[in-house]
Design an enzyme around this catalytic site. Structure first.
Site, PDB file in Angstrom:
ATOM      1  N   LYS A  94       0.800  -1.235   0.000  1.00  0.00           N
ATOM      2  CA  LYS A  94       0.000   0.000   0.000  1.00  0.00           C
ATOM      3  C   LYS A  94       0.832   1.285   0.000  1.00  0.00           C
ATOM      4  CE  LYS A  94      -3.407  -1.311  -0.516  1.00  0.00           C
ATOM      5  NZ  LYS A  94      -3.829  -2.203  -1.642  1.00  0.00           N
ATOM      6  N   HIS A 109       7.522  -7.266  -2.174  1.00  0.00           N
ATOM      7  CA  HIS A 109       7.191  -6.691  -0.866  1.00  0.00           C
ATOM      8  C   HIS A 109       8.123  -7.275   0.207  1.00  0.00           C
ATOM      9  CE1 HIS A 109       3.621  -4.666  -2.180  1.00  0.00           C
ATOM     10  NE2 HIS A 109       2.817  -5.678  -2.200  1.00  0.00           N
ATOM     11  N   SER A 154      -4.842   2.585   4.335  1.00  0.00           N
ATOM     12  CA  SER A 154      -5.041   1.935   3.041  1.00  0.00           C
ATOM     13  C   SER A 154      -5.059   0.405   3.205  1.00  0.00           C
ATOM     14  CB  SER A 154      -3.924   2.367   2.089  1.00  0.00           C
ATOM     15  OG  SER A 154      -4.057   1.756   0.843  1.00  0.00           O
TER      16      SER A 154
HETATM   17  S1  PPS Z   1      -0.471  -3.100  -3.131  1.00  0.00           S
HETATM   18  O1  PPS Z   1      -1.700  -3.897  -2.818  1.00  0.00           O
HETATM   19  O2  PPS Z   1       0.536  -3.250  -2.089  1.00  0.00           O
HETATM   20  O3  PPS Z   1       0.046  -3.390  -4.457  1.00  0.00           O
HETATM   21  O4  PPS Z   1      -0.987  -1.596  -3.103  1.00  0.00           O
HETATM   22  P1  PPS Z   1      -0.184  -0.332  -3.640  1.00  0.00           P
HETATM   23  O5  PPS Z   1      -0.302  -0.260  -5.104  1.00  0.00           O
HETATM   24  O6  PPS Z   1       1.188  -0.315  -3.049  1.00  0.00           O
HETATM   25  O7  PPS Z   1      -0.963   0.864  -2.965  1.00  0.00           O
HETATM   26  C1  PPS Z   1      -2.314   1.158  -3.251  1.00  0.00           C
HETATM   27  C2  PPS Z   1      -2.521   2.602  -2.879  1.00  0.00           C
HETATM   28  O8  PPS Z   1      -1.919   3.443  -3.877  1.00  0.00           O
HETATM   29  C3  PPS Z   1      -2.916   4.316  -4.386  1.00  0.00           C
HETATM   30  N1  PPS Z   1      -2.615   4.672  -5.777  1.00  0.00           N
HETATM   31  C4  PPS Z   1      -2.429   5.929  -6.189  1.00  0.00           C
HETATM   32  N2  PPS Z   1      -2.433   7.095  -5.520  1.00  0.00           N
HETATM   33  C5  PPS Z   1      -2.242   8.233  -6.238  1.00  0.00           C
HETATM   34  N3  PPS Z   1      -2.046   8.258  -7.573  1.00  0.00           N
HETATM   35  C6  PPS Z   1      -2.024   7.100  -8.278  1.00  0.00           C
HETATM   36  N4  PPS Z   1      -1.838   7.156  -9.603  1.00  0.00           N
HETATM   37  C7  PPS Z   1      -2.219   5.870  -7.582  1.00  0.00           C
HETATM   38  N5  PPS Z   1      -2.273   4.570  -7.949  1.00  0.00           N
HETATM   39  C8  PPS Z   1      -2.513   3.857  -6.843  1.00  0.00           C
HETATM   40  C9  PPS Z   1      -4.205   3.526  -4.204  1.00  0.00           C
HETATM   41  O9  PPS Z   1      -5.339   4.339  -4.333  1.00  0.00           O
HETATM   42  C10 PPS Z   1      -4.000   2.989  -2.796  1.00  0.00           C
HETATM   43  O10 PPS Z   1      -4.065   4.003  -1.804  1.00  0.00           O
HETATM   44  P2  PPS Z   1      -5.388   4.381  -0.987  1.00  0.00           P
HETATM   45  O11 PPS Z   1      -4.930   5.321   0.077  1.00  0.00           O
HETATM   46  O12 PPS Z   1      -5.961   3.117  -0.442  1.00  0.00           O
HETATM   47  O13 PPS Z   1      -6.295   5.059  -1.980  1.00  0.00           O
END
Ligand code: PPS
Length: 311
Positions: free
Chosen positions: A45, A100, A130
């Protein structure tokens, strides 16, 4: 491979058995990196999917064909997940791999490697929120209980994938020994274009202005939220319950304030201080103009260590 209720424990860290087996985890720790590999490293996340999209767009020079035709897990598979060997066997050209895993589990595999390592960190308060919401929709993760209960487990490092603190400290302490690029979710959020530019320099894949503009457009939250190749809507309902939430949930910085109680925040800050006291790492979680009070400045961490800006 359903195994939705299975937990794999590997080196005292728990992993969802839906995606991991003892064999897949051992495959990861014994992996033979190639110098041309690019490894995205994140605690869950923290911006994993965002970085997968960013690298796809940079390597494609802003052309979104691949980003719109191949799921992120096939473009940049997680090294420790069971399908990785198959994906890598079928791949051509320089590989983007995601992990991870904490540093100590990949240290032997990365020893002496020139593979590019990109570490993305995110404000752990936003990570916790998240991750909590993700636990509610992902049927391969345990029921999180209340946010307070989940937060206690997050702070003690007993959640799946282990401790956020160990992860960040472990990887960033090796910056000088790896071909390493460090960036935060918050930097990408505040300055996406500049972040993509810095990334392209590190990757030795310079983009002209129009290519950069295109990459930037396709990496915005709104674009990615609509892109079924990264928004996880391809995952069937029994594995990710899309009625309980969206993978592309909010995409904001500092949103933890809408979830944390004052007491949870105080407790978090105490644990953070104790856990990070031996770390040189300094963070900018939010830009000064976003700081709503001097008090909140104290709970934020300060400038970033320039020695971590790429090796
Ligand atoms: S995972 O399951 O570990 O692969 O998740 P991960 O991709 O690391 O994290 C997911 C969060 O990243 C946000 N996200 C973004 N935020 C801003 N801009 C962009 N382009 C973007 N892409 C993914 C996603 O919404 C999750 O955060 P939260 O706070 O839950 O919205």
């Amino acid at each position: 491979m359903a195994r939705l209720d299975v937990t794999e424990t590997f080196h005292h860290i728990s992993f969802p058995g839906h995606l991991h087996t003892q064999e897949s985890l051992s495959y990861a720790t014994g992996f033979q990196f190639q110098d041309s590999d690019t490894l995205i490293v994140t605690y869950p996340k923290s911006g994993t999917t965002w970085m997968q999209e960013a690298l796809t767009l940079v390597f494609s020079k802003g052309d979104s064909t691949l980003a719109h035709s191949m799921p992120n897990w096939a473009r940049a598979p997680w090294l420790e997940q069971y399908y990785c060997p198959e994906v890598l066997r079928a791949s051509r050209g320089p590989r983007i791999i995601t992990t991870h895993l904490p540093y100590h589990l990949l240290a032997p595999a990365l020893q002496g490697s020139k593979a590019k390592v990109i570490y993305v960190a995110r404000n752990p308060k936003d990570v916790a929120v998240s991750y909590y919401h993700f636990h509610k929709m992902a049927n391969f993760l345990p029921e999180p209980g209340s946010f307070g209960e989940f937060l206690s487990e997050f702070l003690s490092g007993t959640v799946h994938y282990g401790s956020w603190f160990d992860h960040v400290k472990g990887w960033t302490s090796q910056a000088r020994n790896l071909n390493f690029f460090y960036i935060t979710y918050e930097e990408m959020w505040q300055e996406l274009r500049g972040s993509l530019e810095r990334l392209s320099t590190f990757l030795q894949c310079p983009l002209v202005a129009a290519e950069l503009t295109s990459a930037q457009q396709h990496c915005t939250f709104s674009s990615m939220k609509e892109n079924s190749m990264v928004n996880y809507t391809l995952i069937p309902e029994e594995i990710m319950d899309h009625t309980k939430g969206q993978f592309m949930r909010k995409g904001k910085i500092g949103d933890w304030r809408n979830t944390f109680t004052e007491e949870q925040n105080r407790n978090f800050d105490e644990v953070f201080k104790a856990e990070m006291q031996d770390s040189q790492l300094r963070f900018v979680w939010e830009s000064p103009e976003k700081l709503d009070s001097p008090e909140s400045l104290k709970t934020r961490t300060v400038t970033q260590n320039p020695t971590l800006q790429g090796a």
